[in-house]
Design a protein around this motif. Structure first.
Motif, mmCIF file in Angstrom:
data_model
loop_
_atom_site.group_PDB
_atom_site.id
_atom_site.type_symbol
_atom_site.label_atom_id
_atom_site.label_comp_id
_atom_site.label_asym_id
_atom_site.label_seq_id
_atom_site.Cartn_x
_atom_site.Cartn_y
_atom_site.Cartn_z
ATOM 1 N N ALA A 51 0.398 -1.034 0.333
ATOM 2 C CA ALA A 51 -0.129 0.072 0.040
ATOM 3 C C ALA A 51 0.784 1.210 0.131
ATOM 4 O O ALA A 51 0.676 2.085 -0.379
ATOM 5 C CB ALA A 51 -1.482 0.154 1.318
ATOM 6 N N HIS A 52 1.976 1.576 0.894
ATOM 7 C CA HIS A 52 2.669 2.241 0.454
ATOM 8 C C HIS A 52 3.026 2.515 -0.801
ATOM 9 O O HIS A 52 3.608 3.593 -0.836
ATOM 10 C CB HIS A 52 4.439 2.058 1.686
ATOM 11 C CG HIS A 52 4.971 3.022 1.580
ATOM 12 N ND1 HIS A 52 5.000 4.635 2.335
ATOM 13 C CD2 HIS A 52 6.526 3.184 1.879
ATOM 14 C CE1 HIS A 52 5.708 5.599 2.112
ATOM 15 N NE2 HIS A 52 6.789 4.404 1.816
ATOM 16 N N ALA A 53 3.906 1.154 -1.077
ATOM 17 C CA ALA A 53 4.462 1.833 -2.742
ATOM 18 C C ALA A 53 4.120 1.814 -3.608
ATOM 19 O O ALA A 53 3.703 2.578 -4.491
ATOM 20 C CB ALA A 53 5.044 0.226 -2.619
ATOM 21 N N VAL A 54 2.438 1.502 -3.139
ATOM 22 C CA VAL A 54 1.190 2.287 -4.303
ATOM 23 C C VAL A 54 1.082 3.671 -4.325
ATOM 24 O O VAL A 54 1.234 5.051 -5.396
ATOM 25 C CB VAL A 54 0.180 2.225 -4.514
ATOM 26 C CG1 VAL A 54 -1.348 2.719 -4.803
ATOM 27 C CG2 VAL A 54 -0.125 0.174 -4.614
ATOM 28 N N GLU A 55 1.611 4.360 -2.879
ATOM 29 C CA GLU A 55 1.338 5.530 -2.488
ATOM 30 C C GLU A 55 2.542 6.752 -3.281
ATOM 31 O O GLU A 55 3.174 7.756 -3.746
ATOM 32 C CB GLU A 55 1.263 6.068 -1.162
ATOM 33 C CG GLU A 55 -0.232 5.601 -0.365
ATOM 34 C CD GLU A 55 0.037 6.265 1.039
ATOM 35 O OE1 GLU A 55 1.092 6.439 1.626
ATOM 36 O OE2 GLU A 55 -0.752 4.888 1.890
ATOM 37 N N VAL A 56 4.056 6.171 -2.588
ATOM 38 C CA VAL A 56 5.356 6.773 -3.173
ATOM 39 C C VAL A 56 5.041 6.212 -4.865
ATOM 40 O O VAL A 56 5.480 7.755 -5.312
ATOM 41 C CB VAL A 56 6.707 5.645 -3.177
ATOM 42 C CG1 VAL A 56 7.907 6.338 -3.151
ATOM 43 C CG2 VAL A 56 6.276 5.864 -1.349
ATOM 44 N N LEU A 57 5.154 5.766 -5.762
ATOM 45 C CA LEU A 57 4.399 5.504 -7.040
ATOM 46 C C LEU A 57 3.816 6.765 -7.903
ATOM 47 O O LEU A 57 3.988 6.800 -8.604
ATOM 48 C CB LEU A 57 4.752 4.277 -7.431
ATOM 49 C CG LEU A 57 5.860 3.283 -6.988
ATOM 50 C CD1 LEU A 57 5.418 1.630 -7.486
ATOM 51 C CD2 LEU A 57 7.311 3.342 -7.437
ATOM 52 N N ASP A 59 3.108 9.775 -6.088
ATOM 53 C CA ASP A 59 3.000 11.133 -5.903
ATOM 54 C C ASP A 59 4.092 12.039 -7.149
ATOM 55 O O ASP A 59 3.686 12.931 -6.640
ATOM 56 C CB ASP A 59 3.835 10.509 -4.239
ATOM 57 C CG ASP A 59 4.852 10.640 -4.217
ATOM 58 O OD1 ASP A 59 5.191 10.426 -5.162
ATOM 59 O OD2 ASP A 59 5.862 10.772 -3.056
ATOM 60 N N GLY A 60 4.797 10.823 -7.074
ATOM 61 C CA GLY A 60 5.543 11.169 -8.734
ATOM 62 C C GLY A 60 6.612 12.940 -7.759
ATOM 63 O O GLY A 60 7.302 13.349 -8.742
ATOM 64 N N VAL A 61 7.000 12.526 -6.750
ATOM 65 C CA VAL A 61 7.961 13.184 -6.234
ATOM 66 C C VAL A 61 9.358 12.931 -5.350
ATOM 67 O O VAL A 61 9.551 12.999 -4.560
ATOM 68 C CB VAL A 61 7.381 14.391 -5.509
ATOM 69 C CG1 VAL A 61 6.260 15.808 -6.289
ATOM 70 C CG2 VAL A 61 6.823 13.875 -4.541
ATOM 71 N N SER A 62 8.865 11.896 -5.680
ATOM 72 C CA SER A 62 9.982 10.815 -4.770
ATOM 73 C C SER A 62 11.098 11.112 -5.070
ATOM 74 O O SER A 62 11.321 10.651 -6.518
ATOM 75 C CB SER A 62 9.254 9.484 -4.813
ATOM 76 O OG SER A 62 7.905 8.923 -4.143
ATOM 77 N N ASP A 63 12.520 10.892 -4.917
ATOM 78 C CA ASP A 63 13.439 11.252 -5.401
ATOM 79 C C ASP A 63 14.070 9.390 -5.238
ATOM 80 O O ASP A 63 13.261 8.608 -4.864
ATOM 81 C CB ASP A 63 14.289 12.000 -4.075
ATOM 82 C CG ASP A 63 14.578 11.348 -2.352
ATOM 83 O OD1 ASP A 63 14.618 10.351 -2.326
ATOM 84 O OD2 ASP A 63 15.078 11.943 -1.865
ATOM 85 N N PRO A 64 15.520 9.226 -5.969
ATOM 86 C CA PRO A 64 16.362 8.088 -6.509
ATOM 87 C C PRO A 64 16.276 7.241 -4.407
ATOM 88 O O PRO A 64 16.343 5.929 -4.759
ATOM 89 C CB PRO A 64 17.359 8.498 -6.935
ATOM 90 C CG PRO A 64 16.994 9.902 -7.648
ATOM 91 C CD PRO A 64 16.004 10.137 -6.688
ATOM 92 N N GLU A 65 16.858 8.244 -4.218
ATOM 93 C CA GLU A 65 16.837 7.746 -3.207
ATOM 94 C C GLU A 65 15.407 6.281 -2.059
ATOM 95 O O GLU A 65 16.017 5.653 -1.813
ATOM 96 C CB GLU A 65 17.428 8.558 -1.877
ATOM 97 C CG GLU A 65 18.198 7.809 -0.576
ATOM 98 C CD GLU A 65 19.149 8.585 0.617
ATOM 99 O OE1 GLU A 65 18.913 8.351 1.402
ATOM 100 O OE2 GLU A 65 19.413 10.030 0.194
#
Length: 107
Positions: A51-57, A59-65
């Motif tokens: 569920a967290h991965a879906v949110e992160v992917l 959001d469009g603003v996650s950095d590479p780290e």
């Protein structure tokens, strides 16, 4: 259930990431119950991580780290899920399953 000559693959690994096994003649024993609990916890954490991965992917603003940390965590969760599936698959009673899927008979 598990044949008396088979071992249960446990949901954790030993030294050097080697698999751990348990003689599973008594499925109500302490270690069997501990393994069941660990599997339940691992699958629950995997569900939350997904569920967290879906949110992160999305959001469009996650950095590479952050994406690298997410990939590392997802890899661990997938490894746990595969180990659990392998262990449970080995413990299925083959007389109640065929290439067409489970039978309708209760064990």
């Amino acid at each position: 259930m598990t044949a008396s000559n088979e071992l249960r693959l446990l949901p954790w690994s030993g030294p050097d990431d080697k698999p751990c096994y348990l003689s599973a003649d008594d499925t109500s024993g302490y270690l069997s119950r501990l393994a069941d609990s660990a599997e339940e916890t691992q699958l629950g954490l995997g569900t939350e991580l997904l569920a967290h991965a879906v949110e992160v992917l999305t959001d469009g603003v996650s950095d590479p780290e952050e994406l690298r940390f997410l990939a590392t965590d997802l890899t661990g969760a997938l490894r746990d899920a595969v180990r659990i599936a392998t262990s449970r698959g080995r413990r299925l009673n083959p007389t109640h399953y065929s290439h067409e899927g489970p039978s309708t008979h209760l064990i």
